[in-house]
Design an enzyme around this catalytic site. Sequence first.
Site, PDB file in Angstrom:
ATOM      1  N   GLY A   1     -36.737   4.170  30.705  1.00  0.00           N
ATOM      2  CA  GLY A   1     -36.685   4.034  29.266  1.00  0.00           C
ATOM      3  C   GLY A   1     -35.384   4.490  28.657  1.00  0.00           C
ATOM      4  O   GLY A   1     -34.355   4.583  29.313  1.00  0.00           O
TER       5      GLY A   1
ATOM      6  N   GLU B   1     -39.268  12.820  31.151  1.00  0.00           N
ATOM      7  CA  GLU B   1     -38.537  12.648  32.414  1.00  0.00           C
ATOM      8  C   GLU B   1     -37.840  13.950  32.763  1.00  0.00           C
ATOM      9  O   GLU B   1     -37.712  14.846  31.917  1.00  0.00           O
ATOM     10  CB  GLU B   1     -37.530  11.495  32.316  1.00  0.00           C
ATOM     11  CG  GLU B   1     -38.210  10.137  32.409  1.00  0.00           C
ATOM     12  CD  GLU B   1     -37.271   8.958  32.332  1.00  0.00           C
ATOM     13  OE1 GLU B   1     -36.040   9.153  32.324  1.00  0.00           O
ATOM     14  OE2 GLU B   1     -37.770   7.825  32.257  1.00  0.00           O
TER      15      GLU B   1
ATOM     16  N   HIS C   1     -26.874   5.574  42.301  1.00  0.00           N
ATOM     17  CA  HIS C   1     -27.533   5.039  41.112  1.00  0.00           C
ATOM     18  C   HIS C   1     -26.600   4.858  39.917  1.00  0.00           C
ATOM     19  O   HIS C   1     -26.692   3.871  39.198  1.00  0.00           O
ATOM     20  CB  HIS C   1     -28.663   5.997  40.742  1.00  0.00           C
ATOM     21  CG  HIS C   1     -29.521   5.559  39.598  1.00  0.00           C
ATOM     22  ND1 HIS C   1     -30.246   4.391  39.627  1.00  0.00           N
ATOM     23  CD2 HIS C   1     -29.772   6.136  38.392  1.00  0.00           C
ATOM     24  CE1 HIS C   1     -30.911   4.263  38.482  1.00  0.00           C
ATOM     25  NE2 HIS C   1     -30.627   5.294  37.716  1.00  0.00           N
TER      26      HIS C   1
ATOM     27  N   THR D   1     -28.656  -3.093  33.228  1.00  0.00           N
ATOM     28  CA  THR D   1     -29.506  -3.018  32.039  1.00  0.00           C
ATOM     29  C   THR D   1     -30.840  -3.723  32.278  1.00  0.00           C
ATOM     30  O   THR D   1     -31.910  -3.179  31.986  1.00  0.00           O
ATOM     31  CB  THR D   1     -28.784  -3.647  30.826  1.00  0.00           C
ATOM     32  OG1 THR D   1     -27.552  -2.952  30.626  1.00  0.00           O
ATOM     33  CG2 THR D   1     -29.637  -3.578  29.577  1.00  0.00           C
TER      34      THR D   1
ATOM     35  N   HIS E   1     -30.043   8.739  42.649  1.00  0.00           N
ATOM     36  CA  HIS E   1     -31.407   8.836  42.120  1.00  0.00           C
ATOM     37  C   HIS E   1     -32.306   9.340  43.242  1.00  0.00           C
ATOM     38  O   HIS E   1     -32.183   8.901  44.383  1.00  0.00           O
ATOM     39  CB  HIS E   1     -31.871   7.462  41.623  1.00  0.00           C
ATOM     40  CG  HIS E   1     -33.091   7.528  40.760  1.00  0.00           C
ATOM     41  ND1 HIS E   1     -34.338   7.805  41.259  1.00  0.00           N
ATOM     42  CD2 HIS E   1     -33.251   7.371  39.421  1.00  0.00           C
ATOM     43  CE1 HIS E   1     -35.220   7.813  40.261  1.00  0.00           C
ATOM     44  NE2 HIS E   1     -34.581   7.553  39.133  1.00  0.00           N
TER      45      HIS E   1
ATOM     46  N   ARG F   1     -25.734  12.933  34.743  1.00  0.00           N
ATOM     47  CA  ARG F   1     -26.332  12.320  33.542  1.00  0.00           C
ATOM     48  C   ARG F   1     -27.808  12.697  33.400  1.00  0.00           C
ATOM     49  O   ARG F   1     -28.568  12.662  34.368  1.00  0.00           O
ATOM     50  CB  ARG F   1     -26.215  10.796  33.649  1.00  0.00           C
ATOM     51  CG  ARG F   1     -26.891  10.042  32.527  1.00  0.00           C
ATOM     52  CD  ARG F   1     -26.636   8.568  32.670  1.00  0.00           C
ATOM     53  NE  ARG F   1     -27.206   8.044  33.879  1.00  0.00           N
ATOM     54  CZ  ARG F   1     -28.412   7.478  33.967  1.00  0.00           C
ATOM     55  NH1 ARG F   1     -29.170   7.341  32.880  1.00  0.00           N
ATOM     56  NH2 ARG F   1     -28.852   7.018  35.105  1.00  0.00           N
TER      57      ARG F   1
ATOM     58  N   ARG G   1     -31.792  15.740  38.216  1.00  0.00           N
ATOM     59  CA  ARG G   1     -31.780  14.707  39.245  1.00  0.00           C
ATOM     60  C   ARG G   1     -30.980  15.095  40.497  1.00  0.00           C
ATOM     61  O   ARG G   1     -31.383  14.814  41.623  1.00  0.00           O
ATOM     62  CB  ARG G   1     -31.143  13.483  38.590  1.00  0.00           C
ATOM     63  CG  ARG G   1     -31.469  12.211  39.207  1.00  0.00           C
ATOM     64  CD  ARG G   1     -30.979  11.120  38.306  1.00  0.00           C
ATOM     65  NE  ARG G   1     -32.055  10.603  37.488  1.00  0.00           N
ATOM     66  CZ  ARG G   1     -31.947   9.523  36.748  1.00  0.00           C
ATOM     67  NH1 ARG G   1     -30.822   8.861  36.715  1.00  0.00           N
ATOM     68  NH2 ARG G   1     -32.963   9.093  36.029  1.00  0.00           N
TER      69      ARG G   1
HETATM   70  P1  FAD Z   1     -24.540  -3.361  32.982  1.00  0.00           P
HETATM   71  O1  FAD Z   1     -25.838  -3.446  32.313  1.00  0.00           O
HETATM   72  O2  FAD Z   1     -24.541  -3.101  34.445  1.00  0.00           O
HETATM   73  O3  FAD Z   1     -23.760  -4.713  32.723  1.00  0.00           O
HETATM   74  C1  FAD Z   1     -22.526  -4.971  33.351  1.00  0.00           C
HETATM   75  C2  FAD Z   1     -22.155  -6.411  33.104  1.00  0.00           C
HETATM   76  O4  FAD Z   1     -20.822  -6.644  33.537  1.00  0.00           O
HETATM   77  C3  FAD Z   1     -23.016  -7.399  33.861  1.00  0.00           C
HETATM   78  O5  FAD Z   1     -23.265  -8.474  33.000  1.00  0.00           O
HETATM   79  C4  FAD Z   1     -22.122  -7.839  35.017  1.00  0.00           C
HETATM   80  O6  FAD Z   1     -22.413  -9.109  35.523  1.00  0.00           O
HETATM   81  C5  FAD Z   1     -20.776  -7.820  34.327  1.00  0.00           C
HETATM   82  N1  FAD Z   1     -19.611  -7.728  35.209  1.00  0.00           N
HETATM   83  C6  FAD Z   1     -19.341  -6.802  36.150  1.00  0.00           C
HETATM   84  N2  FAD Z   1     -18.138  -7.042  36.709  1.00  0.00           N
HETATM   85  C7  FAD Z   1     -17.642  -8.139  36.097  1.00  0.00           C
HETATM   86  C8  FAD Z   1     -16.443  -8.898  36.229  1.00  0.00           C
HETATM   87  N3  FAD Z   1     -15.480  -8.598  37.118  1.00  0.00           N
HETATM   88  N4  FAD Z   1     -16.262  -9.980  35.432  1.00  0.00           N
HETATM   89  C9  FAD Z   1     -17.215 -10.344  34.536  1.00  0.00           C
HETATM   90  N5  FAD Z   1     -18.366  -9.673  34.362  1.00  0.00           N
HETATM   91  C10 FAD Z   1     -18.573  -8.574  35.138  1.00  0.00           C
HETATM   92  N6  FAD Z   1     -30.592   4.026  32.323  1.00  0.00           N
HETATM   93  C11 FAD Z   1     -31.387   4.473  31.343  1.00  0.00           C
HETATM   94  O7  FAD Z   1     -30.892   4.991  30.334  1.00  0.00           O
HETATM   95  N7  FAD Z   1     -32.733   4.344  31.448  1.00  0.00           N
HETATM   96  C12 FAD Z   1     -33.338   3.768  32.521  1.00  0.00           C
HETATM   97  O8  FAD Z   1     -34.556   3.661  32.567  1.00  0.00           O
HETATM   98  C13 FAD Z   1     -32.522   3.308  33.571  1.00  0.00           C
HETATM   99  N8  FAD Z   1     -33.071   2.733  34.663  1.00  0.00           N
HETATM  100  C14 FAD Z   1     -32.239   2.177  35.605  1.00  0.00           C
HETATM  101  C15 FAD Z   1     -32.804   1.465  36.671  1.00  0.00           C
HETATM  102  C16 FAD Z   1     -31.996   0.834  37.582  1.00  0.00           C
HETATM  103  C17 FAD Z   1     -32.614   0.067  38.729  1.00  0.00           C
HETATM  104  C18 FAD Z   1     -30.594   0.913  37.445  1.00  0.00           C
HETATM  105  C19 FAD Z   1     -29.690   0.226  38.429  1.00  0.00           C
HETATM  106  C20 FAD Z   1     -30.016   1.631  36.414  1.00  0.00           C
HETATM  107  C21 FAD Z   1     -30.838   2.260  35.481  1.00  0.00           C
HETATM  108  N9  FAD Z   1     -30.303   2.962  34.399  1.00  0.00           N
HETATM  109  C22 FAD Z   1     -31.125   3.432  33.419  1.00  0.00           C
HETATM  110  C23 FAD Z   1     -28.863   2.969  34.186  1.00  0.00           C
HETATM  111  C24 FAD Z   1     -28.521   1.893  33.144  1.00  0.00           C
HETATM  112  O9  FAD Z   1     -29.354   0.773  33.357  1.00  0.00           O
HETATM  113  C25 FAD Z   1     -27.084   1.459  33.208  1.00  0.00           C
HETATM  114  O10 FAD Z   1     -26.230   2.552  33.275  1.00  0.00           O
HETATM  115  C26 FAD Z   1     -26.739   0.653  31.955  1.00  0.00           C
HETATM  116  O11 FAD Z   1     -27.653  -0.403  31.822  1.00  0.00           O
HETATM  117  C27 FAD Z   1     -25.327   0.142  32.057  1.00  0.00           C
HETATM  118  O12 FAD Z   1     -25.124  -0.777  31.026  1.00  0.00           O
HETATM  119  P2  FAD Z   1     -23.720  -1.508  30.915  1.00  0.00           P
HETATM  120  O13 FAD Z   1     -23.803  -2.447  29.784  1.00  0.00           O
HETATM  121  O14 FAD Z   1     -22.644  -0.505  30.922  1.00  0.00           O
HETATM  122  O15 FAD Z   1     -23.582  -2.295  32.311  1.00  0.00           O
HETATM  123  C1  SIN Z   2     -35.509   5.890  35.994  1.00  0.00           C
HETATM  124  O1  SIN Z   2     -36.303   5.172  35.405  1.00  0.00           O
HETATM  125  O2  SIN Z   2     -35.795   6.813  36.745  1.00  0.00           O
HETATM  126  C2  SIN Z   2     -34.073   5.665  35.760  1.00  0.00           C
HETATM  127  C3  SIN Z   2     -33.715   6.372  34.535  1.00  0.00           C
HETATM  128  C4  SIN Z   2     -32.238   6.522  34.448  1.00  0.00           C
HETATM  129  O3  SIN Z   2     -31.509   6.207  35.372  1.00  0.00           O
HETATM  130  O4  SIN Z   2     -31.823   6.998  33.398  1.00  0.00           O
END
Ligand code: FAD
Ligand code: SIN
Length: 521
Positions: A49, A116, A338, A43, A231, A373, A277
Amino acid sequence: MNREQTDFLVVGSGVAGLRAAIELSSVGRVTVITKDVPTESSTEYAQGGIAVALSDEDEVGIHYEDTLRAGDGLCREEAVKVLVEEGPERILELISWGAEFDKEGAKKQKLAFGLEAAHSRKRILHAGGDSTGKELERVLIDKVRTIPSIKRLPFTLAVDLIVEDGTCYGAVVVSERRPLAIFARATVLATGGLGQVYSITTNPQVATGDGYAVAYRAGAVLEDMEFVQFHPTSLYLPSAPHFLLTEALRGEGGKLLNVRMEPFMSRYHQEMELAPRDIVSRAIFTEMGHTGSEHVYLDLRHMGADFVKGRFPRVFSTCLRYGFDITAQPIPVCPAAHYMMGGVRTDVMGRTNIKGLFAAGEAACTGVHGANRLASNSLLEGLVYGKRAGQSAEENALPSAEVSEKEKAFSFPSVQPHSIPAHDEIRGDLRRLMWQNAGIIRNEDSLLEAEEKIERWRYITGKSFLSRREIELKNMIDISALIIRAARLRKNSVGAHFRSDYPGKEGNWQQHTSFVKGRKV
Ligand code: FAD
Ligand code: SIN
């Protein structure tokens, strides 16, 4: 072994976990554990975005259609409907909590929507240009800090779930190398993705797929694990990590060139740089093969230096830190692992097949993304389904007395903290193997070879560890094996799963691939 009890245990502090915790905080004590500092998550690094049908030119129905099209026939329509319909409300709520999305217009009062790939409308809200995820984490963590019923435990890693007779009573965790059992009336897994299983990834170090592995070992159904999204554009510089170069760069007009400086996307798809993608990633990969190079270029020079610096400040300054000026030179880029479309199977309320266990965000598979996705749909998913998982954790919480009884009666298996001397080498070998054999293009031979090699490391998965790196390695081995099994079973090519030996949509391609404890279900 130490033990403690809470009402609700949330594992993970990305968008999904924090949103679930906020939902639960008015009905009981919530403990949020996270294995690193609270902000370390995918995140935090999200750039492009968050997609939402809020602009004047957009409609929820169009967002729905675009999501289904990108998902390539494997989205669960009910789940997509929930996402696009509840999305606007979640975003307005976030704005009311202080989120500042970028604005446009003479007085900068109108929300600015970006474009996008595979979106037929401009619908991507962004913050700080390309720091959308950072803004989401800021707002959600600030909110959580104001809520006394939420306890936060950083550097606390979930090792295994406590499950008896199909009911989850919490998790065994490791904190400061000491085991602790946290009992809860409901547990929400929001552990994010698994990009670190691949040697080339955009994901942060924490994304080792722990949630999938602990849920699987506990008897949860895992679904669609063959669908790993690559990605198209991560930075390719020998001295730099594979920093993401957001899709929005192409949305604003960035062009792809091969190493001979030739544009090539028109040979692969009519939407060119804005094709879905998976198509862009495979096109780049193929072009790299044809030209014998490890990268292609993303060219922004025609967009103007001031515009690029203003719209993409984080990408600009990060690349500059590695000595690279993206406004002056075409950027070397290559695809990178990704996002995981599959995961712990849930219904649209975040319920898993295990009583007391819920999942949300990238750890979960609601079916919202199908085989591929749509860009910027996952932050929205975290908000919408994080809230829903919180709601249903509340509604389906186990009685406190039952949990207390389990806590008293629980006897811990003796923890024999094994140590694997060469575990970091094995980790590196595994990640390279997954990239080469189970990456963007797979086939039976490559998958079989990977499966056989992984068997050599199987002995690790039967052991218990106290160090984070070893616990992660064990999880990475378990889920790599599952990705490979699922990819071998799917003898066709759909969305992000492409098999060179079965390049078409053949046979029962519309079936989902589900496993529970070694069995296909
Ligand atoms: P995360 O945000 O990954 O959070 C997971 C949490 O779990 C973290 O706090 C981690 O420390 C914790 N955790 C993991 N394992 C354990 C464990 N065993 N014990 C305790 N804690 C643990 N998506 C979009 O919609 N728009 C974007 O612009 C976009 N850009 C991206 C850019 C990048 C570089 C990346 C990597 C991803 C991007 N994505 C984007 C995808 C999106 O960011 C993620 O899919 C989303 O944020 C996932 O959210 P989440 O809460 O499921 O997990
Ligand atoms: C990006 O900014 O290209 C990542 C967007 C996403 O993974 O949804």
